[in-house]
Design an enzyme around this catalytic site. Structure first.
Site, PDB file in Angstrom:
ATOM      1  N   TYR A 153       0.847  -1.210   0.000  1.00  0.00           N
ATOM      2  CA  TYR A 153       0.000   0.000   0.000  1.00  0.00           C
ATOM      3  C   TYR A 153       0.878   1.255   0.000  1.00  0.00           C
ATOM      4  O   TYR A 153       0.691   2.172  -0.794  1.00  0.00           O
ATOM      5  CB  TYR A 153      -0.888  -0.054   1.239  1.00  0.00           C
ATOM      6  N   LYS A 157       1.280   4.232  -2.777  1.00  0.00           N
ATOM      7  CA  LYS A 157       0.989   5.631  -2.458  1.00  0.00           C
ATOM      8  C   LYS A 157       2.196   6.531  -2.743  1.00  0.00           C
ATOM      9  O   LYS A 157       2.022   7.689  -3.155  1.00  0.00           O
ATOM     10  CB  LYS A 157       0.553   5.761  -0.994  1.00  0.00           C
TER      11      LYS A 157
HETATM   12  N1  NAD Z   1      -8.960   5.972   5.867  1.00  0.00           N
HETATM   13  C1  NAD Z   1      -7.694   6.323   6.003  1.00  0.00           C
HETATM   14  O1  NAD Z   1      -7.155   6.369   7.110  1.00  0.00           O
HETATM   15  C2  NAD Z   1      -6.870   6.679   4.795  1.00  0.00           C
HETATM   16  C3  NAD Z   1      -5.616   7.242   5.016  1.00  0.00           C
HETATM   17  C4  NAD Z   1      -4.824   7.572   3.940  1.00  0.00           C
HETATM   18  C5  NAD Z   1      -5.305   7.390   2.662  1.00  0.00           C
HETATM   19  N2  NAD Z   1      -6.533   6.855   2.450  1.00  0.00           N
HETATM   20  C6  NAD Z   1      -6.972   6.657   1.077  1.00  0.00           C
HETATM   21  O2  NAD Z   1      -8.203   7.284   0.865  1.00  0.00           O
HETATM   22  C7  NAD Z   1      -8.933   6.574  -0.123  1.00  0.00           C
HETATM   23  C8  NAD Z   1     -10.302   6.228   0.420  1.00  0.00           C
HETATM   24  O3  NAD Z   1     -10.125   5.456   1.589  1.00  0.00           O
HETATM   25  P1  NAD Z   1     -11.307   5.098   2.591  1.00  0.00           P
HETATM   26  O4  NAD Z   1     -10.711   5.055   3.931  1.00  0.00           O
HETATM   27  O5  NAD Z   1     -12.476   5.961   2.303  1.00  0.00           O
HETATM   28  O6  NAD Z   1     -11.600   3.587   2.120  1.00  0.00           O
HETATM   29  P2  NAD Z   1     -12.958   2.746   2.096  1.00  0.00           P
HETATM   30  O7  NAD Z   1     -12.527   1.319   2.048  1.00  0.00           O
HETATM   31  O8  NAD Z   1     -13.872   3.167   3.164  1.00  0.00           O
HETATM   32  O9  NAD Z   1     -13.616   3.158   0.687  1.00  0.00           O
HETATM   33  C9  NAD Z   1     -12.954   2.823  -0.507  1.00  0.00           C
HETATM   34  C10 NAD Z   1     -13.970   2.749  -1.628  1.00  0.00           C
HETATM   35  O10 NAD Z   1     -13.242   2.377  -2.815  1.00  0.00           O
HETATM   36  C11 NAD Z   1     -14.007   1.404  -3.513  1.00  0.00           C
HETATM   37  N3  NAD Z   1     -13.123   0.601  -4.352  1.00  0.00           N
HETATM   38  C12 NAD Z   1     -12.295  -0.406  -3.964  1.00  0.00           C
HETATM   39  N4  NAD Z   1     -11.682  -0.937  -5.033  1.00  0.00           N
HETATM   40  C13 NAD Z   1     -12.116  -0.243  -6.113  1.00  0.00           C
HETATM   41  C14 NAD Z   1     -11.844  -0.323  -7.496  1.00  0.00           C
HETATM   42  N5  NAD Z   1     -11.012  -1.254  -8.000  1.00  0.00           N
HETATM   43  N6  NAD Z   1     -12.452   0.557  -8.332  1.00  0.00           N
HETATM   44  C15 NAD Z   1     -13.311   1.487  -7.842  1.00  0.00           C
HETATM   45  N7  NAD Z   1     -13.631   1.588  -6.542  1.00  0.00           N
HETATM   46  C16 NAD Z   1     -13.034   0.731  -5.686  1.00  0.00           C
HETATM   47  C17 NAD Z   1     -14.694   0.588  -2.433  1.00  0.00           C
HETATM   48  O11 NAD Z   1     -15.842  -0.099  -2.946  1.00  0.00           O
HETATM   49  C18 NAD Z   1     -15.032   1.654  -1.411  1.00  0.00           C
HETATM   50  O12 NAD Z   1     -16.330   2.205  -1.626  1.00  0.00           O
HETATM   51  C19 NAD Z   1      -8.087   5.354  -0.487  1.00  0.00           C
HETATM   52  O13 NAD Z   1      -7.293   5.626  -1.613  1.00  0.00           O
HETATM   53  C20 NAD Z   1      -7.209   5.198   0.730  1.00  0.00           C
HETATM   54  O14 NAD Z   1      -6.014   4.533   0.440  1.00  0.00           O
HETATM   55  C21 NAD Z   1      -7.339   6.492   3.506  1.00  0.00           C
END
Ligand code: NAD
Length: 255
Positions: A153, A157
């Protein structure tokens, strides 16, 4: 009446069926944007889009070039333009590098890195044809500082941060700005669903206590969405190629 920050802008948000993407979609709509809510899960995309005025659901798996191309085409067909793209879809797998299967490595990098490349690849020409706009990539603070057990991951990123810089330089002359958001731990399903694995594999009694000690607290999806609004709007007109860390200070502190 003051004009809203994103009045009449057309935005695509991927992975917007829940979590950060959903919050960004809602915040963009509240600022006047017409939002295309995209997710691999059609039900989730429709659930969110149906509750946002002026939003439309267009399901898409960001790993598939033809689907990303079709997503951009659908947005342009609906609204005759595209101003904002937020490649937000992401997944994580929790395992030490030496226990990570090649299939899991590819799964994580294909969504988190290939997916962002494909979104830029297909959205940028449409944004250029609309006179310019903004791309906001959802990276992570793990691009800058190691977090055990999520090496695939973090590598993806870090690649997103690099892609952001190259795209910014290449698209600057076309009036397209490209920036990245690097959140720390935010309170979403992505984090919650992996807490037991972190606790078990790192022998932590309470993952939440570690986050509280290192970050102060979990960030909220609204805090991330606020930054995403700023980066999509003209208020960030001199921001380009940058990674905006949003982590309660965790990546800049030793204790
Ligand atoms: N939550 C955190 O702490 C955090 C921190 C840093 C970065 N992020 C990044 O933020 C973004 C959103 O994270 P989140 O926490 O809301 O995650 P989440 O798992 O709650 O939501 C992710 C969404 O992406 C969708 N998804 C997964 N694979 C997919 C694909 N191949 N094509 C299209 N959609 C797809 C899922 O169905 C889901 O609705 C991600 O890129 C994650 O890496 C999150």
């Amino acid at each position: 009446m003051n004009k809203k920050l994103l009045q009449d802008k057309v935005a695509i948000v991927t992975g917007a069926g829940r979590g950060l993407g959903e919050a960004v979609a809602r915040a963009y709509a509240a600022e006047g944007a017409k939002v295309v809510v995209s997710d691999i899960d059609p039900n989730a995309a429709h659930r969110v889009a149906d509750s946002i005025e002026g939003a439309t659901a267009v399901p898409c798996d960001v790993r598939v070039p033809g689907q990303v191309e079709a997503l951009v085409e659908a947005a342009v067909k609906l609204h005759s333009r595209l101003d904002i793209m937020v490649p937000n879809a992401g997944v994580a797998r929790v395992a030490p590098l030496v226990a990570t299967s090649y299939e899991d490595w590819r799964d994580v990098t294909s969504v988190n890195l290939d997916g962002v490349f494909l979104c830029i690849r297909y959205a940028a020409p449409a944004i250029i044809a609309s006179g310019g706009g903004s791309i906001i990539n959802m990276a992570s603070v793990t691009a800058k500082a190691a977090c055990a057990l999520i090496g695939s991951y973090a590598a993806a990123k870090a690649g997103v941060v690099s892609l952001t810089q190259t795209a910014a330089v290449e698209l600057r002359a076309h009036n397209v700005r490209v920036n990245a958001i690097l959140p720390g731990f935010i309170d979403t399903e992505l984090v919650k669903s992996h807490i037991p694995e972190f606790e078990q594999q790192l022998k932590l009694p309470d993952f939440g206590a570690v986050v509280a000690q290192r970050q102060g607290r979990y960030g909220t999806v609204e805090e991330v969405a606020n930054l995403a609004v700023f980066l999509a709007s003209d208020r960030s007109s001199f921001s380009n190629g940058s990674g905006f860390v949003l982590d309660g200070g965790v990546s800049s502190s030793l204790l």
